[in-house]
Design an enzyme around this catalytic site. Structure first.
Site, PDB file in Angstrom:
ATOM      1  CG  ASP A 225      -2.026  -1.220   1.500  1.00 21.58           C
ATOM      2  OD1 ASP A 225      -2.951  -0.819   1.457  1.00 21.58           O
ATOM      3  OD2 ASP A 225      -1.384  -2.113   1.317  1.00 21.58           O
TER       4      ASP A 225
ATOM      5  CG  ASN B 240       0.142  -8.588   5.395  1.00 19.11           C
ATOM      6  OD1 ASN B 240      -0.407  -9.291   5.073  1.00 19.11           O
ATOM      7  ND2 ASN B 240      -0.187  -7.210   4.963  1.00 19.11           N
TER       8      ASN B 240
ATOM      9  NE  ARG C 192      -0.677 -11.863   6.234  1.00 25.02           N
ATOM     10  CZ  ARG C 192      -1.615 -12.030   7.348  1.00 25.02           C
ATOM     11  NH1 ARG C 192      -1.708 -12.997   7.975  1.00 25.02           N
ATOM     12  NH2 ARG C 192      -2.449 -11.098   7.128  1.00 25.02           N
TER      13      ARG C 192
ATOM     14  CG  ASP D 286      -5.723 -10.119   1.503  1.00 26.64           C
ATOM     15  OD1 ASP D 286      -5.554  -9.040   0.755  1.00 26.64           O
ATOM     16  OD2 ASP D 286      -5.554  -9.884   2.811  1.00 26.64           O
TER      17      ASP D 286
ATOM     18  CD  GLU E 260     -10.963  -1.694   1.503  1.00 24.25           C
ATOM     19  OE1 GLU E 260      -9.596  -1.954   1.723  1.00 24.25           O
ATOM     20  OE2 GLU E 260     -11.897  -2.403   1.629  1.00 24.25           O
TER      21      GLU E 260
ATOM     22  CD  GLU F 179     -10.968 -12.530   5.147  1.00 27.85           C
ATOM     23  OE1 GLU F 179     -10.806 -13.649   5.637  1.00 27.85           O
ATOM     24  OE2 GLU F 179      -9.875 -11.789   5.199  1.00 27.85           O
TER      25      GLU F 179
END
Length: 619
Positions: free
Chosen positions: A179, A215, A224, A329, A526, A541
């Site tokens: 991002d 992340n 990750r 994701d 977003e 989610e």
């Protein structure tokens, strides 16, 4: 001495989280990453609207004290929701934001005082207003982490960072790796180079403490990563028109060891070796590093895993972690077949075009910077790696019949069938290799006139992630348009003057969508819906999020690229889904009145809604 000791403890703690043997756990915390406490809080739905809320809460007490208090509750399977609510009130602070401090960037200047120098070059009055609204937004998205977090890291899931930063917004209260590339681009347009450099230095700090860039800066993210953009961030800063040669060189010298270390993480830990067309290849894949539910989506992951036989659940958790690492994701891109159920996800068996294109850029930039420092042997090594990867990207991913790249499937030993907008990444990173010049006009003409490009660019509200309809768990699919790939597409073609007018059309479509959404709702989202100009996107989610770092940064970058050519339409129509209900907007912190006993709401949401209503009356 105390500061040195604290810093050493932080490095040891974070390194232990990230580089422990492959135990499958997100980190070693028995509160934030695994164990009975996490399992009980999440499965009892103490925070029913968002599992992330719990793992973002700081502790009031030490880790040992919290675990001791939890043990007093008895057998975990006998604990009730009222008991866990009382426990949470006693041991955890009420809001995730309590280990963050609002930060007004010191290099922010209002436009009236000379901020954002390109403002004078923007010719459209509506887009001047849009640019100023985004510019002002940086102040509300600024955060810093107090030193007490560094001194008591085990009481926090947030990882200490030495420099202030810009968050995406909504439920995303921390920095996120990829991002931040577009956020940094926007900050540079806003004339906020010091904030941009501080964000890059935070990522260098993470490489040096965690061993790679996670992340985001949460302990539960440390196993990750996300798409590797650090080298491109440094390049964007160094090459920006306002960066002096001395300042750019200073950042290169600081970043170079971290860039090498980041490259090593990917080439040591995220690789697949396979044979294709009788030739052996070693290319990069996403893995995620976990075989347990993601702590921030613990309940959701378990519920899906339980639809599978026991011997397939670990495979599912690994694939979910890899999918989160990809940044996509989630998407049909990672399913067994693009029409298969979500529980067939197998991200770690798919070799992605975009990941390898980004690493090609990383290697090219390392070669350039080693040339600058005079280290010719390392310069040649990385230039050779970039060229080799460029050739292999063409050999493995290029589909001549489709005139487009495709992901490669390790399970089937062939290219995947469906197109996703990420497949244009080799052009974005200028990853040509030695055999084909993909930036040459004839090659780019083939891309532009491919069926994939004609179809994906035909929607009114932006370019969708792909051409497949989503399932109930995915959001990186049709009809959603996400900011990073709008920018990647535009920049890919705008770099060649023959295609600047085409790139302008795509830029115009995206700026119109974001501007319409903002005019109709007062929000920057977003993601957006390509079928309805200005409407927010859906799926996935969590509720739609507002803020929003990469949206805002990307729009400023487009206004920098096309300051006089971009023109707002004479009129606009507000879609029914421009402004979401206040109960689902991402800036509303999930109420815990029925959980931990306290209710919180961001006052700015209410004020924003009032402002939008008043605007409608006045207009």
């Amino acid at each position: 001495m105390k500061m040195r000791w604290t810093f050493c403890c932080l490095i040891i703690s974070l390194a232990r989280c990230a580089t422990a043997a492959d135990d499958g756990l997100p980190c070693d915390s028995k509160i934030y990453c695994s164990g009975d406490l996490l399992h009980t809080v999440q499965t009892l739905k103490a925070f029913p609207s968002d599992s992330k809320f719990f793992v973002d809460l700081p502790l009031k007490v030490t880790e040992a004290e919290a675990l001791a208090e939890f043990a007093k509750l008895g057998a975990p399977d006998k604990i009730t929701l009222p008991q866990i609510q009382e426990f949470l009130n006693k041991t955890f602070k009420a809001r995730p934001e309590e280990d963050l401090r609002p930060y007004k960037p010191t290099d922010f200047k209002p436009i009236s005082q000379g901020g954002m120098s390109i403002y004078a070059n923007i010719t459209d009055a509506n887009y001047k207003a849009l640019a100023e609204a985004i510019h002002i937004k940086w102040e509300s998205l600024g955060r810093q982490i107090p030193k007490t977090v560094e001194e008591n890291q085990r009481q926090h899931s947030i990882i200490y960072l030495p420099h202030p930063f810009i968050i995406p917004g909504g439920r995303f209260r921390e920095i996120y790796y990829w991002d931040s590339f577009w956020t940094i681009q926007g900050l540079l347009v806003s004339g906020m180079a010091e904030t941009a450099r501080g964000m890059i230095r935070n990522f260098i700090h993470l490489v040096n403490t965690v061993g790679h860039i996670p992340n985001g800066n949460r302990v539960y993210y440390t196993k990750r990563s996300q798409p590797p953009f650090l080298a491109l961030m440094v390049e964007a800063f160094v090459n920006h028109k306002d960066t002096t040669p001395a300042t750019g060189r200073e950042l290169i010298d600081e970043a170079l060891p971290a860039l090498v270390k980041e490259h090593k993480f990917w080439t040591d830990n995220r690789v697949a070796t396979f044979t294709y067309n009788s030739k052996n290849y070693t290319l990069n894949i996403y893995k995620g590093g976990i075989s347990e539910p993601r702590p921030e989506s613990y309940r959701e992951d378990r519920e899906i895993a339980e639809t599978l036989p026991a011997d397939q659940q670990e495979r599912f958790y690994r694939a979910i972690g890899a999918g989160a690492e990809s940044g996509w994701d989630f998407s049909t891109r990672w399913m067994d077949t693009q029409d298969a159920d979500f529980n067939t996800i197998r991200t770690h068996t798919i070799v992605p075009v975009d990941l390898n294109a980004l690493l090609c850029a990383h290697e090219r930039i390392l070669g350039d910077y080693y040339t600058l420092t005079g280290n010719t042997s390392e310069a040649e090594r990385f230039k050779s790696l970039a060229q080799k990867r460029g050739d292999e990207i063409h050999e493995v991913f290029w589909n001549d019949a489709k005139a487009m790249w495709r992901d490669y499937d390790l399970k089937t030993g062939a290219q995947r069938e469906d197109f996703y907008i990420s497949h244009i990444a080799p052009l974005f990173t200028r990853c040509s290799g030695s055999t084909v010049n993909i930036t040459a006009t004839p090659f780019m003409n083939r891309l532009l006139h491919s069926y994939d490009m004609k179809t994906v660019t035909s929607y009114p509200g932006g370019v969708p992630q792909g051409l497949k309809e989503p399932n109930k768990h995915t959001q990186w699919d049709l009809p959603n348009a996400w900011p990073p790939h709008q920018l990647m597409l535009v920049e890919s073609f705008a770099a060649n003057s023959e295609f600047r007018s085409q790139a302008l059309q795509w830029a115009q479509k995206w700026v119109t969508a974001v501007d319409t959404g903002h005019r109709c709702s007062g929000y920057f989202y977003e993601k957006y819906d390509v079928n309805k100009v200005g409407a927010y996107g859906g799926g996935g989610e969590y509720a739609v999020q507002e803020g929003f770092g990469w949206t805002n940064g990307g729009i400023l970058r487009l206004l920098e690229l096309f300051p006089s050519e971009l023109r707002a339409p004479a009129s606009h129509t507000c879609p029914a889904t421009a402004a979401p209900p206040t109960a689902t907007i991402g800036t509303t912190v999930a109420s815990s009145a029925t959980t931990a006993g306290t209710s919180f709401m961001v006052a700015g949401l209410i004020l924003g809604s009032i402002a939008v209503a008043l605007r409608g009356v006045l207009e």
